[in-house]
Design an enzyme around this catalytic site. Structure first.
Site, PDB file in Angstrom:
ATOM      1  N   ALA A 236     -43.290 -11.721  17.123  1.00  0.00           N
ATOM      2  CA  ALA A 236     -43.915 -12.201  18.362  1.00  0.00           C
ATOM      3  C   ALA A 236     -44.146 -13.708  18.438  1.00  0.00           C
ATOM      4  CB  ALA A 236     -45.232 -11.481  18.571  1.00  0.00           C
ATOM      5  N   ALA A 237     -44.303 -14.383  17.320  1.00  0.00           N
ATOM      6  CA  ALA A 237     -44.694 -15.797  17.365  1.00  0.00           C
ATOM      7  C   ALA A 237     -43.486 -16.670  17.699  1.00  0.00           C
ATOM      8  CB  ALA A 237     -45.267 -16.205  16.017  1.00  0.00           C
ATOM      9  N   PRO A 238     -43.701 -17.794  18.367  1.00  0.00           N
ATOM     10  CA  PRO A 238     -44.999 -18.363  18.737  1.00  0.00           C
ATOM     11  C   PRO A 238     -45.654 -17.738  19.965  1.00  0.00           C
ATOM     12  CG  PRO A 238     -43.233 -19.841  19.369  1.00  0.00           C
ATOM     13  CD  PRO A 238     -42.582 -18.704  18.638  1.00  0.00           C
ATOM     14  N   GLY A 239     -45.041 -16.736  20.571  1.00  0.00           N
ATOM     15  CA  GLY A 239     -45.792 -15.970  21.554  1.00  0.00           C
ATOM     16  C   GLY A 239     -45.254 -15.984  22.962  1.00  0.00           C
ATOM     17  N   LYS A 241     -42.761 -14.432  24.519  1.00  0.00           N
ATOM     18  CA  LYS A 241     -42.484 -13.155  25.193  1.00  0.00           C
ATOM     19  C   LYS A 241     -43.754 -12.330  25.309  1.00  0.00           C
ATOM     20  CE  LYS A 241     -37.629 -12.902  24.081  1.00  0.00           C
ATOM     21  NZ  LYS A 241     -37.525 -14.039  23.148  1.00  0.00           N
ATOM     22  N   ASP A 291     -44.651  -7.194   7.520  1.00  0.00           N
ATOM     23  CA  ASP A 291     -43.239  -7.495   7.347  1.00  0.00           C
ATOM     24  C   ASP A 291     -42.440  -6.391   8.034  1.00  0.00           C
ATOM     25  OD1 ASP A 291     -40.705  -7.944   6.597  1.00  0.00           O
ATOM     26  OD2 ASP A 291     -41.037  -7.772   4.435  1.00  0.00           O
ATOM     27  N   ASP A 310     -37.213  -9.692  19.174  1.00  0.00           N
ATOM     28  CA  ASP A 310     -36.625 -11.017  19.400  1.00  0.00           C
ATOM     29  C   ASP A 310     -36.459 -11.611  18.001  1.00  0.00           C
ATOM     30  OD1 ASP A 310     -35.789 -13.210  20.923  1.00  0.00           O
ATOM     31  OD2 ASP A 310     -37.761 -14.139  20.768  1.00  0.00           O
ATOM     32  N   CYS A 365     -30.910 -15.813  19.839  1.00  0.00           N
ATOM     33  CA  CYS A 365     -30.339 -16.937  20.586  1.00  0.00           C
ATOM     34  C   CYS A 365     -29.186 -17.535  19.796  1.00  0.00           C
ATOM     35  CB  CYS A 365     -31.399 -17.961  20.947  1.00  0.00           C
ATOM     36  SG  CYS A 365     -32.395 -18.459  19.587  1.00  0.00           S
TER      37      CYS A 365
HETATM   38  C1  LIG Z   1     -37.185 -15.895  17.334  1.00  0.00           C
HETATM   39  S1  LIG Z   1     -38.771 -15.983  16.730  1.00  0.00           S
HETATM   40  C2  LIG Z   1     -39.640 -15.039  17.929  1.00  0.00           C
HETATM   41  C3  LIG Z   1     -39.952 -15.815  19.172  1.00  0.00           C
HETATM   42  C4  LIG Z   1     -40.946 -15.095  20.048  1.00  0.00           C
HETATM   43  N1  LIG Z   1     -40.486 -13.782  20.414  1.00  0.00           N
HETATM   44  C5  LIG Z   1     -41.250 -15.873  21.283  1.00  0.00           C
HETATM   45  O1  LIG Z   1     -40.750 -15.521  22.337  1.00  0.00           O
HETATM   46  O2  LIG Z   1     -42.013 -16.827  21.211  1.00  0.00           O
HETATM   47  C6  LIG Z   1     -38.728 -14.898  15.378  1.00  0.00           C
HETATM   48  C7  LIG Z   1     -40.062 -14.700  14.700  1.00  0.00           C
HETATM   49  O3  LIG Z   1     -39.907 -13.619  13.790  1.00  0.00           O
HETATM   50  C8  LIG Z   1     -40.733 -13.857  12.681  1.00  0.00           C
HETATM   51  N2  LIG Z   1     -40.247 -13.009  11.587  1.00  0.00           N
HETATM   52  C9  LIG Z   1     -39.232 -13.273  10.738  1.00  0.00           C
HETATM   53  N3  LIG Z   1     -39.095 -12.270   9.860  1.00  0.00           N
HETATM   54  C10 LIG Z   1     -40.033 -11.348  10.171  1.00  0.00           C
HETATM   55  C11 LIG Z   1     -40.406 -10.099   9.611  1.00  0.00           C
HETATM   56  N4  LIG Z   1     -39.761  -9.623   8.542  1.00  0.00           N
HETATM   57  N5  LIG Z   1     -41.426  -9.420  10.173  1.00  0.00           N
HETATM   58  C12 LIG Z   1     -42.085  -9.918  11.256  1.00  0.00           C
HETATM   59  N6  LIG Z   1     -41.791 -11.110  11.807  1.00  0.00           N
HETATM   60  C13 LIG Z   1     -40.771 -11.814  11.272  1.00  0.00           C
HETATM   61  C14 LIG Z   1     -40.577 -15.331  12.445  1.00  0.00           C
HETATM   62  O4  LIG Z   1     -41.636 -15.845  11.657  1.00  0.00           O
HETATM   63  C15 LIG Z   1     -40.551 -15.878  13.866  1.00  0.00           C
HETATM   64  O5  LIG Z   1     -41.834 -16.257  14.261  1.00  0.00           O
END
Ligand SMILES: C[S@@+](CC[C@H](N)C(=O)[O-])C[C@H]1O[C@@H](n2cnc3c(N)ncnc32)[C@H](O)[C@@H]1O
Length: 440
Positions: A236-239, A241, A291, A310, A365
């Site tokens: 979800a981060a940085p948030g 969506k 995770d 995402d 992306c």
């Molecule tokens: C593409 S970004 C998401 C962008 C977000 N959906 C937005 O719209 O702002 C991918 C995110 O997945 C997190 N991530 C990576 N591996 C992960 C895991 N195994 N479990 C949960 N989150 C993970 C990353 O830290 C990153 O913040």
């Protein structure tokens, strides 16, 4: 006669990670996209086109909307809705019954400068960005969005070869995206390169709008949200969506998961900046830190109606524009090479998380098939062989439905899902979207 020693450079010039990324893309994407590659390449190398999402939680929403309209920005949802009303009525024999929907953001550029909180998951660098917000408020002491569950694990619990999905047969079922009434997104016309003003705060300290890539709204629109939905935003981060889902108001519960503590902090701050903490919608949001790539430890099994994944990816545009945290730097090679396996595990868990009948939207992306179609094929195949899960692909026919706006261009190379291609007149994307429905 004087003799001059010819000057010869003693060192081969060092290539930066972004130069490596461009070489890599020329090598792999050149043959893949053929005649379209020079135009896509130019799009990648040129700053992206943003849209502005109006924040409906601001007290000054009407004033803010007028500001954007006065600047000449157009209502993007209205533009898309027009095309879709026509197509939907043709396809389904009904019309105008539009549900609410959402979009995405990334706040990276701004948030990169935020001080990091404790982070014990440091191998996760990279990741999608975009930008737009000029400022972020520190989280308040009292601000709390639901629970913050922590459950970290070793995710190396299954070996992914990358060949699992070869020859897979996946049924395609026609579907469409719906445009939420509550969502207000403004865009400049094709070829307009104007900037948007810095967002302003209302008397509550809530921001007026934020900027995001125009491709980023599509994965949330594809979720087809309903008011009764229990929704998981898995990465979800940085948030961006999550915040868009909140803007639609169209869900019963929204769980936002993020593995990195520092990124979870960014997500909290984004929510605090855009949603007043006394708004009732806050009660419907749960923050979680797990995770999501661990097949052993992930225990949200068959509990959600909709899952948005995402996924972390090579963020192709950033990779050619920025050297910091670039996955093409030599120190991050292994993380980059492991990405397709990580994405596959994330998608398997997304499919496990959704109830039978529910849907998963997978997005990246990246333009790379091995992070897109191939991940979908492999995850679907493993989900079936190891977990007895069966899915169909929901085909959104975006290629025929969004291009009429003149703002989107799609790849014809995907055998699964849809890929928005950057191009100069309307430089959105890249953005890959694939929607799957669990049927068993
Ligand atoms: C593409 S970004 C998401 C962008 C977000 N959906 C937005 O719209 O702002 C991918 C995110 O997945 C997190 N991530 C990576 N591996 C992960 C895991 N195994 N479990 C949960 N989150 C993970 C990353 O830290 C990153 O913040």
């Amino acid at each position: 006669m004087m003799k001059f020693k010819p000057k010869v450079a003693k060192h081969i010039p060092i290539k930066t990670p972004s130069m490596h990324a461009l070489d890599h893309f020329d090598f792999y994407y050149g043959p893949l996209f053929g005649k379209k590659w020079p135009s896509i390449r130019l799009g990648l190398l040129t700053p992206k086109k943003f849209v502005a999402v109006l924040n409906r939680f601001s007290h000054d929403i009407d004033v803010n909307e007028n500001i954007l309209q006065d600047l000449g920005a157009q209502d993007l949802m209205q533009i898309l809705r027009k095309g879709f009303v026509y197509v939907k009525s043709m396809d389904k024999g009904t019309n105008n019954d539009w549900d609410l929907e959402a979009d995405q953001i990334s706040f990276e550029r701004n948030l990169q400068n935020e001080p990091d909180e404790t982070d014990d998951f440091d191998e996760e660098k990279s990741f999608r960005t975009s930008a737009g917000l000029k400022e972020f408020r520190r989280p308040s002491e009292v601000f709390e969005f639901g629970q913050d569950k922590t459950n970290m694990s070793d995710s190396r619990d299954i070996e992914i070869t990358g060949l699992e999905g070869m020859g897979i047969q996946l049924e395609k079922v026609d579907d469409f995206i719906t445009i939420p009434n509550a969502l207000k997104v403004y865009t400049y016309d094709r070829t307009w390169l104007n900037d948007y003003p810095t967002p302003v705060k209302d008397d509550n300290g809530i921001y007026s709008w934020w900027l995001l890539d125009g491709g980023s709204i599509i994965p949330v629109l594809a979720l087809d949200l309903k008011e009764t939905d229990s929704v998981l935003d898995m990465c979800a981060a940085p948030g961006g969506k999550s915040l868009l889902i909140l803007q639609t108001g169209c869900f019963d519960k929204l769980t936002c998961n993020e593995v990195k503590m520092s990124r979870l902090g960014q997500l909290r701050r984004a929510l605090a900046n855009y949603v007043p903490d006394d708004d009732p919608i806050v009660e419907k949001v749960i923050l979680k830190r797990k995770d999501a790539a661990s097949l052993e430890q992930w225990d949200d099994i068959a509990v959600y109606d909709k899952v948005l994944l995402d996924a972390p990816c090579t963020t192709d545009k950033l990779s050619v524009l920025q050297d910091d945290e670039n996955l093409f730097s030599s120190s991050m090679t292994q993380i980059r090479l492991d990405l397709p396996a990580t994405q596959t595990k994330l998608l398997i868990n997304a499919l496990r998380s959704v109830k039978v009948g529910g849907t998963v939207v997978y997005s990246t992306c990246s333009l790379a098939p091995n992070q897109n179609d191939v991940v979908v094929d492999n995850a679907v195949s493993i989900a079936e062989s190891k977990f007895g899960i069966k899915v169909v692909e929901k085909s959104l026919a975006l290629e025929t439905k969004l291009v009429s706006s003149g703002l989107y261009r799609f790849s014809t190379n995907c055998h699964r899902g849809h890929l928005i291609l950057p191009f100069l007149p309307s430089n959105f994307g890249p953005m890959y979207i694939c929607k799957l429905q669990r049927i068993k």
